[in-house]
Design a protein around this motif. Sequence first.
Motif, PDB file in Angstrom:
ATOM      1  N   ASP A 141       0.833  -1.199   0.000  1.00 24.18           N
ATOM      2  CA  ASP A 141       0.000   0.000   0.000  1.00 24.18           C
ATOM      3  C   ASP A 141       0.875   1.260   0.000  1.00 24.18           C
ATOM      4  O   ASP A 141       2.103   1.177  -0.120  1.00 24.18           O
ATOM      5  CB  ASP A 141      -0.967  -0.014   1.192  1.00 24.18           C
ATOM      6  N   ARG A 142       0.252   2.423   0.173  1.00 24.91           N
ATOM      7  CA  ARG A 142       0.994   3.691   0.105  1.00 24.91           C
ATOM      8  C   ARG A 142       2.044   3.831   1.204  1.00 24.91           C
ATOM      9  O   ARG A 142       3.027   4.542   1.045  1.00 24.91           O
ATOM     10  CB  ARG A 142       0.008   4.862   0.169  1.00 24.91           C
ATOM     11  N   ASP A 143       1.816   3.133   2.325  1.00 28.73           N
ATOM     12  CA  ASP A 143       2.789   3.186   3.422  1.00 28.73           C
ATOM     13  C   ASP A 143       3.857   2.107   3.309  1.00 28.73           C
ATOM     14  O   ASP A 143       4.705   1.966   4.203  1.00 28.73           O
ATOM     15  CB  ASP A 143       2.061   3.036   4.767  1.00 28.73           C
TER      16      ASP A 143
END
Length: 377
Positions: A141-143
Amino acid sequence: MSVAELKEKHAAATETVNNLRERLKQRRQQLLDTDVATYARSQGKSPVTFGPTDLVCCRTLQGHTGKVYSLDWTPERNRIVSASQDGRLIVWNALTSQKTHAIKLPCAWVMTCAFSPTGQSVACGGLDSMCSIFNLNSPTDRDGNLPVSKTLSGHKGYVSCCQYVPDEDIHIITSSGDQTCVLWDITTGLRTSVFGGEFQSGHTADVLSVSINGSNSRMFVSGSCDATARLWDTRVASRAVRTFHGHEGDVNTVKFFPDGNRFGTGSDDGTCRLFDIRTGHQLQVYYQQHGDNEVPHVTSIAFSISGRLLFAGYSNGDCYVWDTLLERVVLNLGSVQNSHEERISCLGLSANGSALCTGSWDTNLKIWAFGGHRKVI
């Protein structure tokens, strides 16, 4: 019938059951006129001998910041997944010591982890009472975190152990503090069968460990805080095939013998035991005397490829290598150079039997390889 009469009948029935159980125990002892080690010695079997270079620490895997609770090897032998109190799963390349994945978990209180047979997914569970599946090929994911691909929810207590059914990625068996084991269909996320619980032949306390028979994946064994191990057939969830008595403490770990006809157990009573699933008899007790009053608990066990060696991790940091045939400790990995500094919490053998991995509360994992003239035993 009054409450007092019911209580009286219940007490009488309980006493009868306990008397019958004791008579069965005595009858079993009469039938057990020998054990594996006594018979092997009578046949002149020679013990396994280990030199200082026959099993050595060749890698230390550092990266966790909390106690390591669980580990598992992939079938192709060169990758390991570990679970730690730091709330992460780490996938390691066992040949290079490099981390290929560091997975931040939704619940930090993880107790178990397992690789799928294809090595494409990992599973974990803990105090959140769920088993979470991660597909290692999924995008992050984005993290930078790997998302959960499937959540198996249904247990009413912590998930203590999980193991994929061999040769397929779609079924997994879990054990739990709710006194049950569950066979799951990962594709649907639903329970296929529940073993124990409301059924009389189920465990009467937390289930701590499961092991699936490599020769017959329909059979598995479970170990529990009720001091018993139970054999189950996935086609008949309503009752245990057999119950194995003998331990005097929690059964922390169970593992099938390579031939599938026997299995080993490790317990808080400080012993490892070998049982035969066909007769229900205890074949051998493995116990090392200690000078002090503290008896270290057995936390994890594994057999060598041939079954001649039993690796047992203990709460005091010892890791004994037992000769299963002659009931002798041939090596203590806790006393050699580069050994762990804390409790051995988990251990496992690579698929080809050439290396042992141990995990510890000292936050490290260590890979031990057979050297000298030994490659596999």
